[in-house]
Design a protein around this motif. Structure first.
Motif, mmCIF file in Angstrom:
data_model
loop_
_atom_site.group_PDB
_atom_site.id
_atom_site.type_symbol
_atom_site.label_atom_id
_atom_site.label_comp_id
_atom_site.label_asym_id
_atom_site.label_seq_id
_atom_site.Cartn_x
_atom_site.Cartn_y
_atom_site.Cartn_z
ATOM 1 N N GLY A 201 -36.216 6.311 5.162
ATOM 2 C CA GLY A 201 -34.987 5.678 5.607
ATOM 3 C C GLY A 201 -34.219 4.970 4.513
ATOM 4 O O GLY A 201 -34.463 5.152 3.325
ATOM 5 N N SER A 202 -33.298 4.116 4.934
ATOM 6 C CA SER A 202 -32.312 3.510 4.050
ATOM 7 C C SER A 202 -32.886 2.314 3.301
ATOM 8 O O SER A 202 -33.906 1.729 3.678
ATOM 9 N N VAL A 203 -32.158 1.926 2.241
ATOM 10 C CA VAL A 203 -32.557 0.759 1.469
ATOM 11 C C VAL A 203 -32.416 -0.511 2.302
ATOM 12 O O VAL A 203 -33.223 -1.442 2.184
ATOM 13 N N GLU A 204 -31.401 -0.568 3.182
ATOM 14 C CA GLU A 204 -31.235 -1.745 4.035
ATOM 15 C C GLU A 204 -32.451 -1.944 4.932
ATOM 16 O O GLU A 204 -32.922 -3.069 5.145
ATOM 17 N N LYS A 205 -32.955 -0.834 5.472
ATOM 18 C CA LYS A 205 -34.112 -0.912 6.360
ATOM 19 C C LYS A 205 -35.339 -1.434 5.625
ATOM 20 O O LYS A 205 -36.082 -2.286 6.134
ATOM 21 N N LEU A 206 -35.560 -0.949 4.392
ATOM 22 C CA LEU A 206 -36.704 -1.401 3.602
ATOM 23 C C LEU A 206 -36.570 -2.877 3.232
ATOM 24 O O LEU A 206 -37.530 -3.650 3.335
ATOM 25 N N LEU A 207 -35.364 -3.281 2.801
ATOM 26 C CA LEU A 207 -35.151 -4.679 2.435
ATOM 27 C C LEU A 207 -35.368 -5.603 3.630
ATOM 28 O O LEU A 207 -35.947 -6.687 3.500
ATOM 29 N N GLN A 208 -34.906 -5.175 4.815
ATOM 30 C CA GLN A 208 -35.074 -6.000 6.012
ATOM 31 C C GLN A 208 -36.547 -6.104 6.382
ATOM 32 O O GLN A 208 -37.027 -7.176 6.787
ATOM 33 N N THR A 209 -37.272 -4.982 6.262
ATOM 34 C CA THR A 209 -38.702 -4.994 6.566
ATOM 35 C C THR A 209 -39.440 -5.981 5.665
ATOM 36 O O THR A 209 -40.264 -6.779 6.130
ATOM 37 N N ILE A 210 -39.136 -5.930 4.377
ATOM 38 C CA ILE A 210 -39.802 -6.838 3.424
ATOM 39 C C ILE A 210 -39.403 -8.287 3.701
ATOM 40 O O ILE A 210 -40.240 -9.196 3.651
ATOM 41 N N ALA A 211 -38.110 -8.508 4.013
ATOM 42 C CA ALA A 211 -37.654 -9.872 4.321
ATOM 43 C C ALA A 211 -38.376 -10.423 5.543
ATOM 44 O O ALA A 211 -38.797 -11.591 5.563
ATOM 45 N N ASP A 212 -38.551 -9.588 6.569
ATOM 46 C CA ASP A 212 -39.250 -10.028 7.787
ATOM 47 C C ASP A 212 -40.709 -10.354 7.481
ATOM 48 O O ASP A 212 -41.254 -11.350 7.961
ATOM 49 N N GLU A 213 -41.352 -9.500 6.657
ATOM 50 C CA GLU A 213 -42.755 -9.738 6.309
ATOM 51 C C GLU A 213 -42.916 -11.023 5.505
ATOM 52 O O GLU A 213 -43.858 -11.797 5.733
ATOM 53 N N GLU A 214 -41.991 -11.264 4.585
ATOM 54 C CA GLU A 214 -42.104 -12.468 3.763
ATOM 55 C C GLU A 214 -41.801 -13.726 4.570
ATOM 56 O O GLU A 214 -42.384 -14.783 4.326
ATOM 57 N N GLU A 215 -40.897 -13.600 5.531
ATOM 58 C CA GLU A 215 -40.642 -14.748 6.412
ATOM 59 C C GLU A 215 -41.888 -15.077 7.222
ATOM 60 O O GLU A 215 -42.255 -16.252 7.383
ATOM 61 N N LEU A 216 -42.570 -14.034 7.739
ATOM 62 C CA LEU A 216 -43.806 -14.254 8.486
ATOM 63 C C LEU A 216 -44.874 -14.860 7.578
ATOM 64 O O LEU A 216 -45.616 -15.761 7.990
ATOM 65 N N GLN A 217 -44.930 -14.391 6.317
ATOM 66 C CA GLN A 217 -45.919 -14.930 5.376
ATOM 67 C C GLN A 217 -45.653 -16.409 5.100
ATOM 68 O O GLN A 217 -46.592 -17.211 5.033
ATOM 69 N N MET A 218 -44.388 -16.773 4.955
ATOM 70 C CA MET A 218 -44.055 -18.170 4.700
ATOM 71 C C MET A 218 -44.371 -19.044 5.915
ATOM 72 O O MET A 218 -44.848 -20.180 5.779
ATOM 73 N N ARG A 219 -44.122 -18.513 7.122
ATOM 74 C CA ARG A 219 -44.468 -19.273 8.332
ATOM 75 C C ARG A 219 -45.983 -19.462 8.420
ATOM 76 O O ARG A 219 -46.465 -20.549 8.771
#
Length: 610
Positions: A201-219
């Protein structure tokens, strides 16, 4: 087909890749993304063997050929056509398929007169185009293209997109043009925090996936820190009490068993706004009967051209290279004088100009901070260090001399000098050339929020689609103003070279005959609707399903965080399994949506509205 395992690469104290992994499967076209300096070009050079690995292994099948776009090259044949044909293989009858080379050269912006010229006469950009032609004519198993669009104009980029969509082999593509990458590639790989992450898929999809994972990691990190603090308070409070000894020991052992969660370092983003000078008038400038050429023997670059500019205008200046786009901006900026016509400015117009010639005029003897300070008013000299920081020259980096800066760094210095002053009209000549995707997004946001007017030269169709509400078009030997968006231009006018070769025979017949009768015009409109409507409905259905699936995934992830906080292991496993199924379905729908988008765009080109 190709596998990279445990890759380690560093330059001095800077680690680019650390235990990185990437696998490229059959038929995959991978868009390789990452911030400037993250190691994208280095990775390609390691794959082809031009750069040594510091650790790890790259596995390439035997007899598997790689085609790499070299930036530094030499030519050995007398003509451009002969140089291109040198990459061809003889066909079954022992003939070189010269027509393939000619078609590819024309697609990349060469014309008939160029074919017999010497390659040595070409500019650097066109030499790169010739090399790109040779790489693709050789038909390797895998293409490795490092920023190929930097040397192409908008028409050639559109041609290259169509070519790569039909490329039968594998591809690794580095480009800052997000729309181009998404249109061409089946997968995206991102170099992020010294690792490589790849997904369909798209670069936006990958960036969003990583952003969501890092937000969960920070929480999770914050939650674990809170639990650790509670445990430490319990231990300190009851350590001396014999009745609580077992409970204290239990908590001490639990802390010892607890695996540390990595705290993520902050990644710096370019983030800024253009300062606004109030404009009380209505019209900022008027261009009347403007004409320009370099000499009496040279062709007109601008002829009898007129334009009015008003606050809020987002005017994209578009067309092939060498046809007059930069010249027009230089005329408006009064850096060169017109042969005929005039440009009238409102006295309240305050102009800011970003251009390649401006970058060359930076004072190389000054530091970054001093060069930015030279653009600040006396009362605002202290802003120079702040602006340097905004442009990612933090701390001692602001003291670097301009002479050692890369092209991208110089572009950021020039942007900072424009930010140091108030303007209400911006002339931006390809400002994104040396910026990474994240910086381009910041620039687009800043332009979008600017209250004044902007004239922007760009070959990036994603930027044109998102910003332009008017166009200045250089095409077919003419320049004209188009009142509308870039999408409307493609539908109603289109590029001259594409109009002459594109479209199905049925559609062309309908268009030609439609000019002579209302009945036949109606038949063409009906045919167009018949072709487009099913695809448009499929896109709408896909988007609606994606919206529902992504909401379900967000709900599941929120529940997973709650279950993790509550320590409900069975619930976490169940939700994780459900999230995995939802993510797989989302990936499939995104792949379908991207395929439908390409099909829809091709149909719009084949069946434009007259």
């Amino acid at each position: 087909m190709i596998q990279l395992q445990n890759i380690y690469k560093s330059f001095g104290s800077q680690e680019l890749l650390l235990d990185a992994f990437l696998q490229i499967g059959r038929g995959e076209r991978i868009g390789l993304s990452g911030r400037n300096g993250s190691g994208k070009s280095t990775l390609l050079r390691m794959i082809i063997g031009q750069e040594n690995l510091d650790g790890g292994d790259i596995s390439i099948p035997r007899n598997y050929s790689l085609g790499y776009l070299e930036q530094h090259l030499s030519f050995s044949h007398p003509t451009i056509l002969a140089e291109a044909c040198s990459a061809l293989q003889l066909n079954e009858d022992g003939w070189l398929e010269e027509h393939k080379a000619q078609a590819m050269l024309f697609g990349l912006g060469f014309d008939q007169d160029d074919l017999e010229r010497s390659p040595q006469e070409l500019s650097g950009g066109f030499q790169i185009r010739l090399n790109l032609c040779k790489v693709m004519l050789a038909e390797p198993d895998m293409l490795l293209l490092d920023e190929p669009t930097n040397y192409l104009d908008i028409v050639s980029i559109r041609w290259l997109e169509r070519f790569l969509l039909n490329w039968p082999g594998e591809l690794i593509l580095i480009t800052h043009d997000r729309r181009f990458m998404n249109a061409v590639c089946t997968h995206t790989a991102l170099i992020h925090r010294q690792k490589i992450r790849k997904m369909p898929g798209s670069v936006e999809k990958l960036l969003q996936t990583i952003a969501d994972e890092e937000e969960l990691q920070m929480r999770t990190l914050a939650n674990e820190a809170r639990k650790h603090e509670q445990a430490m308070r319990f231990i300190e409070r009851f350590r001396a009490q014999a009745t609580k000894a077992a409970a204290v020991q239990s908590r001490i052992k639990a802390l010892e068993r607890q695996a540390p969660i990595e705290k993520l370092s902050k990644i710096k983003d370019l983030d800024f706004n253009f300062a606004w000078r109030d404009f009380p008038g209505k019209r900022m400038l008027a261009v009347q009967d403007l004409s320009f050429r370099w000499s009496e023997d040279s062709p007109w670059l601008v002829q009898n051209f007129g334009l009015e500019v008003f606050p809020g205008d987002r005017i994209a200046v578009i067309g092939p290279n060498g046809k007059g786009k930069t010249t027009l901006l230089n005329l408006i900026a009064q850096e060169i004088e017109p042969v005929e016509g005039k440009i009238s400015f409102n006295p309240h117009t305050e102009l800011g100009y970003f251009g390649q010639t401006n970058i060359q005029r930076l004072d190389e003897s000054k530091s970054v901070e001093a060069e930015i300070e030279s653009a600040c008013a006396d009362s605002a000299r202290g802003r120079a260090r702040t602006l340097a920081g905004l442009m990612m020259f933090e701390g001692d980096a602001a003291l670097k001399p301009v002479s050692v800066l890369s092209g991208g760094e110089r572009s950021r210095v020039l942007l900072a000098k424009i930010l140091a002053q108030e303007h209400n009209l911006l002339l931006l000549d390809e400002p994104t050339n040396h910026l990474d995707m994240e910086s381009i997004d910041s620039l687009i946001d800043a332009v979008d929020e600017f209250p004044g007017a902007v004239l922007l030269v760009s070959h990036d169709e994603g930027i044109l689609h998102s910003l332009a509400n008017r166009l200045v078009v250089f095409d077919g030997g003419k320049s004209f103003v188009f009142e509308g968006s870039y999408q409307e231009f493609l539908q109603r006018v289109g590029w001259s070279g594409e109009r002459s070769v594109s479209g199905e025979k049925e559609a062309n017949q309908s268009r030609n005959q439609g000019k002579s009768s209302r009945r036949e015009r109606a038949e063409y409109v009906a045919l167009r609707s018949q072709k487009l409507r099913p695809v448009e409905k499929a896109v709408q259905k896909c988007e609606k399903l994606l919206e529902s699936l992504e909401q379900s995934l967000a709900d599941a992830e929120a529940q997973m965080v709650e279950a993790a906080n509550a320590g409900i292991g069975e619930k976490i496993a169940e939700l994780a399994q459900n999230s995995g199924k939802l993510q797989k379905e989302i990936d499939e729908q995104y792949a379908l949506w991207e395929k439908l988008q390409v099909e829809l765009e091709n149909l719009h080109q084949q069946y434009p509205l007259e």
